[in-house]
Design a protein around this motif. Structure first.
Motif, short mmCIF file in Angstrom:
data_model
loop_
_atom_site.label_atom_id
_atom_site.label_comp_id
_atom_site.label_asym_id
_atom_site.label_seq_id
_atom_site.Cartn_x
_atom_site.Cartn_y
_atom_site.Cartn_z
N THR A 4 57.05 22.85 33.30
CA THR A 4 58.25 23.35 32.62
C THR A 4 59.06 22.17 32.10
O THR A 4 59.08 21.09 32.69
N CYS A 17 56.62 34.04 35.33
CA CYS A 17 56.07 34.34 36.66
C CYS A 17 54.90 35.30 36.57
O CYS A 17 53.87 35.11 37.23
N ASP A 28 70.94 28.59 37.56
CA ASP A 28 69.87 29.51 37.15
C ASP A 28 68.59 28.74 36.82
O ASP A 28 67.50 29.10 37.24
N VAL A 29 68.73 27.65 36.03
CA VAL A 29 67.57 26.89 35.57
C VAL A 29 66.96 26.06 36.68
O VAL A 29 65.73 26.01 36.85
N ALA A 75 65.30 29.68 39.04
CA ALA A 75 64.02 29.63 38.33
C ALA A 75 62.98 28.88 39.14
O ALA A 75 61.80 29.27 39.18
N GLN A 119 61.78 31.25 41.88
CA GLN A 119 60.90 32.29 41.37
C GLN A 119 59.53 31.74 40.95
O GLN A 119 58.49 32.31 41.29
N LEU A 120 59.55 30.66 40.19
CA LEU A 120 58.30 30.10 39.69
C LEU A 120 57.44 29.52 40.82
O LEU A 120 56.22 29.67 40.81
N VAL A 134 62.16 34.04 32.77
CA VAL A 134 61.59 33.54 34.02
C VAL A 134 60.59 34.55 34.58
O VAL A 134 59.49 34.20 35.00
N LEU A 138 64.56 29.15 30.62
CA LEU A 138 64.57 29.45 32.06
C LEU A 138 65.97 29.74 32.59
O LEU A 138 66.14 29.98 33.78
N ASN A 165 57.68 22.12 38.32
CA ASN A 165 58.98 22.67 37.94
C ASN A 165 59.92 21.52 37.63
O ASN A 165 60.55 20.95 38.53
#
Length: 259
Positions: free
Chosen positions: A7, A70, A109-110, A114, A117-118, A66, A60, A85
């Motif tokens: 990413t 995923c 969030d990024v 993220a 989650q990733l 996101v 992201l 990441n």
């Protein structure tokens, strides 16, 4: 042939990862916002190394993007050996600045949610196959106290160490990469001046990536590239270090806010 997803792969440390992985013959999946820049990079690397580069356009900071990435990662048709990441940005804002709250939220969030989650999607897919490596880009800033950026990167480091424990015995590893000052455009894009920093604090991005990949392959939960930064963090972990770290953090934050 291995396949790696990175990413934020069009610039900075992410770009160095993409180029290093392509040079060793891995197929690469790039996740970034700038489709045009991604496509140009993909064409260059495919022509130079004879690999396959897949471009996934995503922001992201947007939950739906996101989730889409995923789902792509967990699709059985996409077998990934490595997920990096790296996406993120610098924060040049005071913690008490009400006008910066949206920027702070986007940063979390990024660079936090993220990543969670990733990493979770990658971990599940890799555990099902019995092998894989996850690298989450933290920072040596996670050991100091420089605004919310340090707090975010401390979260990434702590989360990744916890993930590494949860993955133990599965054939999958998680590594928190903690760079110091790296020669990329990151600092200028963040509005952080680095003109007065002495030359010895800098780390070459290619050297950093080489060490990070070796540490991930060895299953190390923390990667601190270069002996000088390993030494600095060793000293920062000593019981007598916190007052010194608070002093240095104050000086660093003060100098940034004066710019």
């Amino acid at each position: 042939m291995a396949t790696a997803l990175v990413t934020g792969g069009t610039s900075g440390i992410g770009n160095a990862f993409v180029r290093a992985l392509a040079a060793r013959g891995d197929d690469v999946v790039i996740v970034a916002r700038d489709t045009e820049r991604m496509t140009a990079l993909a064409s260059e690397l495919e022509a130079q190394h004879g690999i396959t580069v897949t471009c996934l356009t995503a922001d992201l900071g947007r939950a739906e993007d996101v989730t889409r990435i995923c789902d792509w990662i967990e699709d059985p048709a996409h077998e990934l050996d490595l997920v990096v990441n790296n996406a993120g940005f610098g924060l040049h804002a005071k913690l008490l600045d009400k006008d910066a709250l949206e920027t702070q939220r986007r940063a979390m969030d990024v660079m936090c949610f993220a990543v969670l989650q990733l990493s979770g999607a990658a971990g599940r897919a890799m555990v099902a196959r019995g092998h894989g490596r996850i690298i989450n880009v933290s920072s040596t800033s996670s050991w100091i106290f420089s605004g919310n950026y340090s707090a975010i990167k401390a979260w990434v480091r702590s989360y990744t160490e916890a993930l590494a424990i949860e993955l133990r015995g599965t054939g999958v590893t998680a590594t928190a990469l903690c760079p110091g000052w790296v020669h990329t455009e990151f600092h200028s894009r963040a509005g952080v001046s680095s003109d007065n920093l002495p030359g010895f604090v800098w780390v070459d991005a290619d050297d950093l990536v080489r060490e990070a990949l070796a540490d991930a392959e060895a299953g190390r939960p923390i990667s601190i590239p270069s002996l000088k930064w390993k030494t600095a963090i060793f000293l920062a972990r000593l019981p007598v270090a916190p007052p010194v770290i608070r002093y240095l953090s104050n000086k660093l934050s003060s100098s940034r806010h004066k710019q």
